[in-house]
Write a protein that holds these residues in place. Structure first.
Motif, PDB file in Angstrom:
ATOM      1  N   GLN A  12      -9.461 -34.637 -36.331  1.00 20.48           N
ATOM      2  CA  GLN A  12      -9.715 -33.474 -35.489  1.00 20.48           C
ATOM      3  C   GLN A  12      -9.516 -33.799 -34.020  1.00 20.48           C
TER       4      GLN A  12
ATOM      5  N   ASN B  62      -9.337 -30.942 -31.583  1.00 20.06           N
ATOM      6  CA  ASN B  62      -9.951 -29.880 -30.792  1.00 20.06           C
ATOM      7  C   ASN B  62     -10.807 -29.035 -31.724  1.00 20.06           C
TER       8      ASN B  62
ATOM      9  N   ALA C  68     -10.139 -26.580 -33.562  1.00 21.52           N
ATOM     10  CA  ALA C  68      -9.521 -26.175 -34.817  1.00 21.52           C
ATOM     11  C   ALA C  68      -9.371 -27.362 -35.748  1.00 21.52           C
ATOM     12  N   GLN C  69      -9.239 -27.049 -37.051  1.00 19.58           N
ATOM     13  CA  GLN C  69      -8.986 -28.073 -38.055  1.00 19.58           C
ATOM     14  C   GLN C  69      -7.549 -27.917 -38.542  1.00 19.58           C
TER      15      GLN C  69
ATOM     16  N   LYS D 156      -3.369 -24.501 -39.726  1.00 19.01           N
ATOM     17  CA  LYS D 156      -4.422 -24.548 -38.710  1.00 19.01           C
ATOM     18  C   LYS D 156      -5.550 -23.646 -39.184  1.00 19.01           C
TER      19      LYS D 156
ATOM     20  N   SER E 202      -8.965 -22.107 -37.900  1.00 19.94           N
ATOM     21  CA  SER E 202      -9.738 -21.935 -36.675  1.00 19.94           C
ATOM     22  C   SER E 202     -10.772 -20.840 -36.852  1.00 19.94           C
ATOM     23  N   GLU E 203     -11.797 -20.943 -36.044  1.00 19.99           N
ATOM     24  CA  GLU E 203     -12.893 -19.977 -36.117  1.00 19.99           C
ATOM     25  C   GLU E 203     -12.761 -18.987 -34.970  1.00 19.99           C
ATOM     26  N   ARG E 204     -13.128 -17.805 -35.316  1.00 21.52           N
ATOM     27  CA  ARG E 204     -13.202 -16.791 -34.264  1.00 21.52           C
ATOM     28  C   ARG E 204     -14.582 -16.168 -34.378  1.00 21.52           C
TER      29      ARG E 204
END
Lengths: 449, 202
Positions: free
Chosen positions: A106, A108, A110-111, A125, A127-129
């Motif tokens: 990891q 940043n 995002a995974q 990618k 990523s969370e929002r």
């Protein structure tokens, strides 16, 4: 090397308990639901599975505040990674089955993970929002445009919290580089490159570049009729970015150094154990074929899995393994039947625990085996719904090879060869394991006192 | 003839698996095909050896040239490309007759020589031609044409053999009669050729 007592400790100290099971309960298994790969990420917080239907399901460990029970893994994201394709030139269908998933370290918020089917590797990618902008001047909340003439005052849009949304998006597609079926991907410790291996070739990719790759191993003979062995697995060394190994169908492992030459057809080391002549049979070649190879976390050892055993190799000794563990030696007399029912072709994987003191691999009848290297002990456990009450301690199982079956033992002939555990994974730090049966994922943890 | 029956069965199983894998979704798997052909070749070699042994028993040992270990070394150098010699191998137990040969062409431990304390290697050059291990630039390669259907397909072979063999362009070995044992064996030689071609087609 000193083993630390309580960090990912030995199997005899650990009492394994059922924690969770994911997947459908009914016995009628849909082919698309068959789990084909299981992988923890580097922190162990995320657990990814791939299936025959080309889907990836990621589970996330919830951080529990209660000390009595361990955290649970819940579904975090599900997405369709690969779709069935058709090779028009060869008139062949390309299966969407996910062969391997590997997490990138990891960098940043995002995974990132790599997932591959037989022909194409994809970088995803995840990523969370958890917030969204609100308060636009020219747009309503539902997206409709506002007539500018009606706007009397201006405001600055702000981010407001929203329900967590996890998005998976394909960032790179690495295609058209493999003629044969991809069996392995492995991410380099340089955090820039990775390798992909098929039956005859290994390619080196840069994570950012999709339109080209370097071929670093090619064992295709000029005349295919002279083919004697294929590549079965490949992996980069965990620390040395120039070193990788690949295993073959003949039971050999080759270690290659990319500094030596651009094409690593000539190995730096060849690991091979002489065959025991007393064990020769028609099927000797098949059972010596290596189905998985994994470096230890410390990079000093590697483990190989063939049909009947797990072997630990010291990278400094090529002549023979330093340890050999029999997974299910009672099957040696049944090889002919296992050939007829195709089980002899099953490709079992293996894994290390966090501190390299214990190794694990699967077997039949939903049994899986753990070998404690330090304590020289092994245990057979079962992944089944019967043992699936929360925190229920798993009872060690035993297979009776001869006719004198004791109580609670299972005879070889009663084993269910349709229930096989091919894929297992061990949390990188804790005593948490993920064990995949045909279409269910079991999570076991050590007993928390 | 347990050895040959077992070998024949394994050959039949291997061939039907090879055929079945052609229809598999995702195409033929090279690794699996390779392993199947290795097993099939071992079984075929053993089957041929057993047939030969039986043949020789019936005919007497007129064609037979048993070689003592001292001569083996000379023979290896003389016809190294045809025969590889195993000199030091101990006789197998009667219970495990499936001692395969991994070196090609055959060297085998015949049941007829059980009880002997040393392995006898028979020079197979004159009697059995190993077609699949010929050099690919062999002079009669161009003459491998389809000569006609075999008169009767052995009953243990899968019924779809004809259709698939057309795809592979195999040659049919025309047999005019003779011993059932070896005729079936020759068909297997042909079919094992195809397993190599199956791999070559990749």
């Amino acid at each position: 090397m000193m083993f630390e007592a309580n960090t990912g400790g030995g199997s005899n100290d650990v009492q394994w308990c059922f924690s969770q099971v994911k997947g459908a309960i009914d016995d009628d298994v849909a082919e698309a639901d068959i789990i084909s790969t299981v992988e923890f990420n580097h922190s162990g917080e995320l657990l990814a599975t791939g299936d025959k239907g080309g889907r990836v399901v990621i589970f996330q460990q919830e951080i529990e505040n209660k000390p009595q029970c361990r955290s649970e893994y819940n579904v975090y994201s599900t997405f369709q990674s690969h779709e069935p394709e058709f090779d028009y030139l060869k008139s062949l269908e390309i299966e969407e089955k996910i062969n391997k998933i590997r997490w990138l370290p990891q960098k940043n918020a995002a995974q990132f993970l790599l997932s591959t089917n037989d022909k194409t590797i994809k970088l995803w990618k995840i990523s969370e929002r958890d917030k969204r902008p609100e308060g636009y001047n020219l747009k309503e909340e539902d997206g409709r445009y506002i007539d500018p003439n009606t706007v009397t005052a201006l405001r600055v849009p702000v981010f407001r919290p929203m329900d967590l949304m996890v998005e998976a998006s394909p960032r790179r597609v690495f295609a058209n580089a493999h003629t044969y079926h991809i069996n392995s991907i492995s991410i380099n410790s340089d955090h820039e490159t990775y390798l992909s291996a098929d039956d005859l070739r290994i390619n080196l990719w840069h994570q950012e570049i999709t339109d080209r790759s370097f071929n670093i191993v090619d064992i295709k003979p000029a005349n295919m009729e002279e083919l004697t062995e294929v590549i079965t697995a490949a992996e980069f060394h965990p620390h040395q970015c120039n070193t990788f190994v690949y295993s073959s169908s003949k039971g050999t492992i080759r270690l290659c150094d990319m500094r030596a030459s651009a094409l690593c057809d000539t190995h730096s080391k060849l690991f091979e154990e002489p065959e025991d002549p007393s064990n020769r049979s028609f099927f000797s070649e098949i059972i010596s074929s290596i189905s998985d190879v994994k470096f230890s976390h410390n990079g000093r050892y590697m483990m190989t899995r063939d049909y009947l055993s797990v072997k630990i190799w010291d990278l400094n000794m090529e002549s023979r393994p330093v340890e050999t563990y029999q997974v299910h030696e009672y099957l040696r007399n049944k090889l002919c039947s296992l050939y007829e029912n195709d089980c002899i072709f099953d490709k079992f994987e293996c894994c290390w625990n966090g501190n390299d003191s214990v190794v694990m691999t699967g077997s039949y009848n939903n049994f899986f085996r753990m070998f404690d290297r330090g304590q020289r002990r092994d245990v057979t456990l079962e992944a089944s719904r019967e043992g699936s009450k929360p925190q229920q301690v798993l009872k060690p199982r035993k297979v009776c090879a001869d006719g004198k079956r004791k109580k609670d033992e299972i005879s070889v002939d009663s084993l269910d060869f349709n229930k096989k555990i091919l894929h297992t994974a061990w949390h990188p730090q804790d005593n948490v394991i993920a064990v995949a049966t045909t279409n269910n994922l079991y999570i076991f943890q050590d007993k928390v006192n | 003839m347990d050895v040959s029956a077992e070998a024949k069965r394994i050959m039949a199983v291997s061939i039907s698996k090879l055929y079945a894998s052609r229809a598999q979704r995702g195409g033929m798997r090279l690794h699996r095909s390779l392993l199947l052909s290795v097993v099939m070749r071992s079984a075929r070699d053993l089957y041929h050896s057993a047939c030969l042994a039986k043949e020789r028993e019936e005919l007497g040992t007129a064609h037979l040239v048993p070689v003592t270990p001292e001569e083996d070394a000379m023979d290896t150098t003389a016809s190294g490309e045809q025969v590889e010699v195993e000199v030091s191998q101990v006789e197998p137990e009667p219970e495990s007759p499936l001692t395969p040969t991994i070196q090609e062409p055959m060297s085998f431990d015949s049941e007829a020589t059980q009880g002997a304390c040393k392995t006898r290697t028979f020079i197979a050059k004159e009697t059995v031609e190993d077609k699949e291990n010929r050099s690919p630039v062999s002079p009669d390669r161009h003459s491998r044409k389809r000569r006609g259907k075999a008169s009767v397909a052995p009953d243990f072979l899968p019924s779809k053999r004809a259709r698939l063999s057309l795809e592979l362009g195999e040659e049919r070995v025309l047999r005019t009669g003779g011993r059932t044992c070896c005729r079936a064996g020759d068909v297997f030689t042909t079919l094992s050729l195809n397993s190599n071609r199956a791999i070559a087609a990749f």
